[in-house]
Write a protein that holds these residues in place. Structure first.
Motif, PDB file in Angstrom:
ATOM      1  N   ASP A   1     114.181 -21.943  23.672  1.00 24.56           N
ATOM      2  CA  ASP A   1     115.526 -22.104  23.770  1.00 24.56           C
ATOM      3  C   ASP A   1     115.736 -21.973  22.867  1.00 24.56           C
ATOM      4  OD1 ASP A   1     114.626 -22.739  26.715  1.00 24.56           O
ATOM      5  OD2 ASP A   1     115.368 -24.826  26.629  1.00 24.56           O
ATOM      6  N   GLN A   2     115.965 -22.365  21.584  1.00 26.37           N
ATOM      7  CA  GLN A   2     117.092 -22.394  20.298  1.00 26.37           C
ATOM      8  C   GLN A   2     116.493 -21.158  19.995  1.00 26.37           C
ATOM      9  OE1 GLN A   2     115.848 -24.784  17.396  1.00 26.37           O
ATOM     10  NE2 GLN A   2     117.126 -24.667  16.155  1.00 26.37           N
ATOM     11  N   ASN A   3     116.312 -20.089  20.060  1.00 31.52           N
ATOM     12  CA  ASN A   3     115.470 -18.993  19.253  1.00 31.52           C
ATOM     13  C   ASN A   3     116.167 -18.100  20.477  1.00 31.52           C
ATOM     14  OD1 ASN A   3     114.392 -20.130  17.390  1.00 31.52           O
ATOM     15  ND2 ASN A   3     112.210 -19.275  18.133  1.00 31.52           N
ATOM     16  N   ALA A   4     115.768 -18.607  21.941  1.00 28.43           N
ATOM     17  CA  ALA A   4     116.664 -17.796  21.997  1.00 28.43           C
ATOM     18  C   ALA A   4     118.644 -17.613  22.514  1.00 28.43           C
ATOM     19  CB  ALA A   4     116.836 -18.141  24.453  1.00 28.43           C
ATOM     20  N   GLY A   5     118.983 -18.507  22.421  1.00 20.89           N
ATOM     21  CA  GLY A   5     120.242 -18.857  21.981  1.00 20.89           C
ATOM     22  C   GLY A   5     121.266 -18.383  20.422  1.00 20.89           C
ATOM     23  N   GLN A   6     120.465 -18.091  19.405  1.00 19.38           N
ATOM     24  CA  GLN A   6     121.216 -17.256  18.558  1.00 19.38           C
ATOM     25  C   GLN A   6     120.494 -15.742  18.251  1.00 19.38           C
ATOM     26  OE1 GLN A   6     117.891 -18.423  15.072  1.00 19.38           O
ATOM     27  NE2 GLN A   6     118.703 -20.554  15.082  1.00 19.38           N
TER      28      GLN A   6
END
Length: 117
Positions: free
Chosen positions: A112-117
């Protein structure tokens, strides 16, 4: 805990796993001996195990240990010489299952964190 008890715990863990692998391979393939906790007087040993599977597999494993527990103890006692050989108590350990769930949550948060960047 003394060094001797720590070494005996590790030795019992390895030997219980080996006897399960050698004589009960088909029945115990999904079972992992996670820890052995021997009492200071070497009269009792709690053997913690984890099972890959659902509640039905856990119940079946509990029943299996009731059936083969004495045989495993007897086989291990032939391999390890102690003045007093402990009575084995097999106890289900859900910690590996909880650890896997935590890893899944952390992986999902990372995605989720990588997708948000």
């Amino acid at each position: 805990m003394s060094q001797r008890i720590t070494r005996i715990n590790a030795l019992l863990r390895r030997e219980v796993s080996e006897q399960m692998r050698r004589y009960y391979r088909a029945d115990t393939a999904a079972i992992t001996i996670s820890e052995v906790d021997c009492s200071a007087d070497l009269r009792n040993a709690r053997i913690y195990y984890s099972v890959l599977g659902d509640e039905e597999d856990i119940r079946a494993t509990r029943k299996l240990f009731r059936q083969i527990g004495k045989d495993i103890r007897q086989r291990v006692s032939r391999e390890i010489t102690l003045k007093y050989f402990p009575t084995f108590y097999f106890i289900y350990d859900p910690s590996l299952e909880r650890g896997a769930e935590i890893n899944e949550i952390l992986d999902q948060l990372d995605k989720d964190q990588n997708a948000g960047q």
